[in-house]
Design an enzyme around this catalytic site. Structure first.
Site, PDB file in Angstrom:
ATOM      1  N   CYS A 208       0.977  -1.300   0.093  1.00 49.92           N
ATOM      2  CA  CYS A 208      -0.073   0.178   0.043  1.00 49.92           C
ATOM      3  C   CYS A 208       0.818   1.191   0.136  1.00 49.92           C
ATOM      4  O   CYS A 208       0.405   2.324  -0.052  1.00 49.92           O
ATOM      5  CB  CYS A 208      -1.015   0.098   1.132  1.00 49.92           C
ATOM      6  SG  CYS A 208       0.125  -0.195   2.698  1.00 49.92           S
TER       7      CYS A 208
ATOM      8  N   CYS B 276      -1.790  -5.335   6.470  1.00 50.35           N
ATOM      9  CA  CYS B 276      -1.188  -4.602   7.495  1.00 50.35           C
ATOM     10  C   CYS B 276      -0.430  -5.381   8.458  1.00 50.35           C
ATOM     11  O   CYS B 276       0.796  -5.222   9.108  1.00 50.35           O
ATOM     12  CB  CYS B 276      -1.937  -3.730   8.251  1.00 50.35           C
ATOM     13  SG  CYS B 276      -3.017  -2.631   7.295  1.00 50.35           S
TER      14      CYS B 276
HETATM   15 FE1  FES Z   1      -0.965   0.117   4.373  1.00 53.67          FE
HETATM   16 FE2  FES Z   1      -2.315  -0.592   6.586  1.00 53.67          FE
HETATM   17  S1  FES Z   1      -3.155   0.242   4.733  1.00 53.67           S
HETATM   18  S2  FES Z   1      -0.192  -1.018   6.071  1.00 53.67           S
END
Ligand code: FES
Length: 141
Positions: free
Chosen positions: A53, A122
């Site tokens: 992300c 995550c």
């Molecule tokens: Fe990127 Fe949680 S959305 S690590």
């Protein structure tokens, strides 16, 4: 109470109500009161990793022989990443280095009483970063 304070409290309550629809109380609690946040000057090892992300987490570990004394983290990531860093650094304190290296993302998600599917990366990022940090420890005989 001032009008601005009341509006702020109401907004915070609304945000918490929304968060509770998606996240466990454990996730919310670790996000609101993160443990072990900050870099560690006397860390025996640390590393930073960036997830799919684009968010980055750094994990720092201090050891005493084969045991993890304490761990800390910093991140520019989302709320779940803060919760993952906080929970993972709590989990590993007092563990052997070997056992800590065996923690999986499923273990972390279980500790957090679940994470939505869109946030499981995550937990992957936190666990992979911990393993990356531990891999930097000097070999001991
Ligand atoms: Fe990127 Fe949680 S959305 S690590």
């Amino acid at each position: 109470m001032q009008k601005e304070d009341r509006i702020f409290d109401e907004l915070q309550d609304l945000m918490l109500q929304e968060a509770r629809k998606k996240y466990s109380e454990t996730v919310i609690e670790h996000f609101l009161n993160p443990r072990n946040i900050g870099s560690m000057e006397d860390a025996d090892c640390y590393t930073f990793m960036t997830g799919i992300c684009g968010d980055t987490i750094g994990i720092f570990v201090a050891v005493n022989g084969e045991t993890i004394k304490r761990a800390s983290f910093i991140t520019n990531g989302c709320g779940p990443t803060i919760a993952c860093g906080s929970a993972l650094t709590c989990m590993v304190a007092g563990m052997t280095i070997e056992d800590a290296g065996r923690i999986t993302n499923a273990d972390l998600i279980e500790y957090l009483n679940g994470l939505p599917t869109e946030n499981t990366h995550c937990a992957d990022l936190a666990v992979n970063t911990l393993r990356g940090a531990l891999a930097k420890l000097p070999e001991t005989e």
